[in-house]
Write a protein that holds these residues in place. Structure first.
Motif, PDB file in Angstrom:
ATOM      1  N   GLY A  61       7.976   4.485 -13.344  1.00  0.00           N
ATOM      2  CA  GLY A  61       7.235   5.625 -12.751  1.00  0.00           C
ATOM      3  C   GLY A  61       5.987   5.203 -12.227  1.00  0.00           C
ATOM      4  O   GLY A  61       5.298   6.163 -11.485  1.00  0.00           O
ATOM      5  N   VAL A  62       5.611   3.943 -12.076  1.00  0.00           N
ATOM      6  CA  VAL A  62       4.307   3.408 -11.478  1.00  0.00           C
ATOM      7  C   VAL A  62       4.398   3.750 -10.068  1.00  0.00           C
ATOM      8  O   VAL A  62       3.216   4.070  -9.360  1.00  0.00           O
ATOM      9  CB  VAL A  62       4.051   1.940 -11.905  1.00  0.00           C
ATOM     10  N   ALA A  70       1.003  -1.212  -0.108  1.00  0.00           N
ATOM     11  CA  ALA A  70      -0.007  -0.110  -0.167  1.00  0.00           C
ATOM     12  C   ALA A  70       0.864   1.452  -0.055  1.00  0.00           C
ATOM     13  O   ALA A  70       0.453   2.134  -0.782  1.00  0.00           O
ATOM     14  CB  ALA A  70      -1.068   0.058   1.144  1.00  0.00           C
ATOM     15  N   TYR A  71       2.045   1.205   0.766  1.00  0.00           N
ATOM     16  CA  TYR A  71       2.869   2.394   0.704  1.00  0.00           C
ATOM     17  C   TYR A  71       3.665   2.475  -0.537  1.00  0.00           C
ATOM     18  O   TYR A  71       3.548   3.885  -0.958  1.00  0.00           O
ATOM     19  CB  TYR A  71       3.875   2.154   1.722  1.00  0.00           C
ATOM     20  N   LEU A  72       4.016   1.580  -1.169  1.00  0.00           N
ATOM     21  CA  LEU A  72       4.716   1.657  -2.554  1.00  0.00           C
ATOM     22  C   LEU A  72       3.710   2.267  -3.585  1.00  0.00           C
ATOM     23  O   LEU A  72       4.100   2.824  -4.527  1.00  0.00           O
ATOM     24  CB  LEU A  72       5.312   0.171  -2.934  1.00  0.00           C
ATOM     25  N   GLN A  73       2.354   1.762  -3.270  1.00  0.00           N
ATOM     26  CA  GLN A  73       1.585   2.138  -4.388  1.00  0.00           C
ATOM     27  C   GLN A  73       0.984   3.683  -4.074  1.00  0.00           C
ATOM     28  O   GLN A  73       0.272   4.149  -4.792  1.00  0.00           O
ATOM     29  CB  GLN A  73       0.428   1.161  -4.693  1.00  0.00           C
ATOM     30  N   SER A  74       1.561   4.362  -2.920  1.00  0.00           N
ATOM     31  CA  SER A  74       1.004   5.579  -2.544  1.00  0.00           C
ATOM     32  C   SER A  74      -0.374   5.376  -2.104  1.00  0.00           C
ATOM     33  O   SER A  74      -1.054   6.605  -2.151  1.00  0.00           O
ATOM     34  CB  SER A  74       1.200   6.675  -3.528  1.00  0.00           C
ATOM     35  N   GLN A  88      13.603   4.622 -19.321  1.00  0.00           N
ATOM     36  CA  GLN A  88      12.974   4.288 -20.648  1.00  0.00           C
ATOM     37  C   GLN A  88      12.095   3.254 -20.689  1.00  0.00           C
ATOM     38  O   GLN A  88      11.254   2.793 -21.692  1.00  0.00           O
ATOM     39  CB  GLN A  88      14.099   4.414 -21.635  1.00  0.00           C
ATOM     40  N   ARG A  89      12.444   2.399 -19.844  1.00  0.00           N
ATOM     41  CA  ARG A  89      11.824   0.911 -19.695  1.00  0.00           C
ATOM     42  C   ARG A  89      10.355   0.991 -19.211  1.00  0.00           C
ATOM     43  O   ARG A  89       9.918   1.878 -18.549  1.00  0.00           O
ATOM     44  CB  ARG A  89      12.569  -0.111 -18.813  1.00  0.00           C
ATOM     45  N   VAL A 144      13.971   9.410 -11.679  1.00  0.00           N
ATOM     46  CA  VAL A 144      15.178   9.559 -12.169  1.00  0.00           C
ATOM     47  C   VAL A 144      16.278   9.979 -10.709  1.00  0.00           C
ATOM     48  O   VAL A 144      17.094   9.622 -10.249  1.00  0.00           O
ATOM     49  CB  VAL A 144      15.457  10.191 -13.246  1.00  0.00           C
ATOM     50  N   ALA A 145      15.456  11.082 -10.167  1.00  0.00           N
ATOM     51  CA  ALA A 145      16.358  11.661  -9.169  1.00  0.00           C
ATOM     52  C   ALA A 145      16.454  10.907  -7.893  1.00  0.00           C
ATOM     53  O   ALA A 145      17.454  10.463  -7.245  1.00  0.00           O
ATOM     54  CB  ALA A 145      15.301  12.981  -8.603  1.00  0.00           C
TER      55      ALA A 145
END
Ligand code: DGP
Length: 224
Positions: A152-153, A61-65, A147-148, A159-160
């Motif tokens: 970003g999900v 749940a945390y990783l998926q915000s 780029q893969r 990138v930062a």
């Protein structure tokens, strides 16, 4: 085909894969488990975080915000998630099963310290977990990983953040080498085709699973 144990000591090898997000780690881990089984080894995959447990569901749940959490608290949950799998890992290794982990304590330190938590807070919760025989750190520039597909999900996939995590992985590598010896941490380029990366990995893993892990499984961060 006969099932053979992985070493002259009879125990399985503990092999960990680490790397930045989208470096191709999970693909390579799955292919390695398949290859070992085809070759007659007993082998199994251990994914971290293990999102199937009660603690793992909080992490998911945390990783998926979908949930927020204090940085210290989530760090301890990730470590707890490894501890709840530790006994099964040791048991399997003792039974001659080679355990391939997709991420481990090193991700814990790299990601949390990239957020600003000190090493002195990040290391201790994982102390005495089973010590990997070898950790393969797959390297890929964050700009290539971004780029893969699907980058970003999840929460850390910018990138930062990945650039900061990569820097911290360098410090983690130094710590592993200092406490457990240079051979326990090996960098592998994740650039190129799946088959090219797979063959680089096999070149490193072959000797470990075919006779290189004598003795008992050590304890992470505990100098032998
Ligand atoms: P994966 O399922 O391999 O995509 O990993 C999930 C994400 O969680 C990934 O961005 C790396 C991060 N991660 C894995 N282990 C830990 C950990 O122990 N602590 C922290 N803070 N992050 C972790």
């Amino acid at each position: 085909m006969a099932i053979s144990s992985s070493s002259t000591s009879g125990r399985g090898a503990f092999i960990v894969f680490e790397g930045l997000d989208r470096c191709g780690k999970s693909t390579q881990v799955a292919r390695l488990v398949d290859k070992l089984e085809r070759d007659g080894h007993k082998a199994r995959l251990q994914k971290f975080p293990d999102r199937t447990t009660a603690i793992g569901k909080m992490i998911d749940a945390y990783l998926q915000s979908k949930a927020e959490m204090d940085d210290h608290a989530i760090h301890l949950l990730f470590a707890a998630n490894r501890w709840e799998c530790a006994a099964a890992i040791r048991r399997d290794l003792d039974d001659g099963v080679t355990v391939i982990a997709d991420r481990y304590a090193f991700s814990g330190i790299a990601f949390s310290s990239a957020k600003g938590l000190p090493f002195t807070f990040c290391l201790p919760p994982d102390t005495a977990l089973p010590l990997p025989d070898i950790t393969l750190y797959l390297t890929l520039p964050p700009s290539v990983a971004s780029q893969r597909s699907a980058f970003g999900v999840e929460r850390y996939e910018t990138v930062a953040i990945q650039t900061a995590v990569r820097e911290q992985f360098g410090l983690v590598a130094n710590e592993v080498k200092k406490r457990h010896g240079d051979g326990r941490w090996v960098e592998v380029s994740a650039e190129g085709s799946i088959e090219e990366v797979e063959s680089r990995i096999w070149g490193l893993v072959d000797s470990v699973v075919n006779g290189g892990v004598d003795g008992t499984v050590g304890e992470l961060w505990v100098e032998q």
